[in-house]
Design an enzyme around this catalytic site. Structure first.
Site, PDB file in Angstrom:
ATOM      1  N   ALA A 127     -11.458  28.416  14.873  1.00  0.00           N
ATOM      2  CA  ALA A 127     -12.034  28.212  16.201  1.00  0.00           C
ATOM      3  C   ALA A 127     -11.228  28.862  17.320  1.00  0.00           C
ATOM      4  CB  ALA A 127     -12.175  26.718  16.476  1.00  0.00           C
ATOM      5  N   ASN A 193      -8.104  21.158  12.318  1.00  0.00           N
ATOM      6  CA  ASN A 193      -7.818  22.393  11.580  1.00  0.00           C
ATOM      7  C   ASN A 193      -7.059  23.395  12.446  1.00  0.00           C
ATOM      8  OD1 ASN A 193      -8.808  21.931   8.971  1.00  0.00           O
ATOM      9  ND2 ASN A 193     -10.897  22.436   9.574  1.00  0.00           N
ATOM     10  N   HIS A 223     -10.057  24.649  23.165  1.00  0.00           N
ATOM     11  CA  HIS A 223      -8.773  24.799  22.479  1.00  0.00           C
ATOM     12  C   HIS A 223      -7.836  25.592  23.379  1.00  0.00           C
ATOM     13  CE1 HIS A 223     -10.866  23.456  18.854  1.00  0.00           C
ATOM     14  NE2 HIS A 223     -11.785  24.361  19.125  1.00  0.00           N
TER      15      HIS A 223
END
Length: 270
Positions: A127, A193, A223
């Protein structure tokens, strides 16, 4: 390419669509799923792929099929139960559930399996971006890596945060976890993750700082991480669009996996 898939949920389904749209459709697909999902998976694969496809219910059957590349997209148990055996058989494997490697004995088992099979496992960026820079800077001496994962409250349902907070009633951003990457990946296996990827690319699980935030002010999965090293300092911020089928997963994760496949079947690898 003969593509093997461990699991056929949101990630695998979306991946097949991307490959078809980009003209990188595999010549053959073999899917490994649990015995009670064989019929359902066979029907889904038939809708997604009009080539030679098969669905198997045992790891050995996937290995006998001898795909050129296997993509694990079945969660931590998919790594534990199947990926190690596939690697021992000498089949290169993309591990999407990178958080599973926060389990140190499992990480060692996966490494040993790759050595025994004279192959390797690939950890995609998933991601986030900038992993190439972080990994490249490792020999220069990385001093600090800190990560903040920010998602809408609903994306944290079914996690420990669901027991600590009334997620439906949150009106302001709330830190639901603060610690290191190993703790984050173990406590939030379906959400962390990214933290595990940063840890493996950089300072390791214990020295990578992590904050997880439930934020009603965001609609996507945000993120952000900062790196300080002897050679460079940088900050990366990405707001990924959540998968419509699973808000815990950013769609960018699937495109990252697709890129690994493109790099094996095209003349130019990036």
């Amino acid at each position: 390419m003969h593509l093997g898939l461990i699991g056929y949920g949101t990630i695998a389904h979306t991946l097949m669509g991307i490959l078809a749209n980009e003209g990188a459709k595999p010549s053959k697909v073999t899917v490994l799923c649990t015995p009670d999902h064989v019929g359902e998976t066979r029907a889904r694969l038939a809708r997604d792929f009009d080539g030679q496809g098969q669905v198997v219910a045992e790891t050995r059957a996937l290995i006998v099929a001898m795909p050129d590349l296997v993509v694990e997209c079945a969660g931590h148990e998919g790594v534990r139960q199947h990926a190690t055996a596939v690697l021992r058989a000498g089949i290169e494997t993309v591990i999407v559930s990178i958080g599973s490697l926060a389990d140190q004995p499992l990480h060692e088992e996966v490494l040993d399996a790759a050595r025994a099979g004279s192959t390797r496992f690939i950890l995609p960026a998933g991601a986030i971006g900038g992993i190439d820079v972080l990994s490249a800077l490792k020999p220069s001496g990385i001093e600090a890596v800190s990560y903040t994962g920010r998602k809408p409250p609903g994306a944290w349902k079914g996690t420990p945060a669901d027991k600590m907070h009334d997620l439906n009633a949150l009106a302001v951003e709330t830190v639901i976890f603060s610690g290191n990457a190993r703790e984050a990946a173990i406590q939030y296996p379906k959400n962390a993750n990214v933290a595990a990827t940063l840890a493996l690319a950089g300072l390791g699980f214990e020295k990578t700082g992590v904050r997880l935030v439930a934020d009603p002010g965001v609609s996507g999965n945000v993120h952000e991480y900062s790196v300080r090293s002897a050679a460079a300092e940088f900050t990366v911020r990405i707001e990924g669009k959540p998968s419509p089928d699973n808000p815990k997963t950013s769609v960018t994760t699937v495109y990252s996996v697709a890129r690994e496949i493109f790099n094996r079947c095209r003349e130019q690898a990036i």
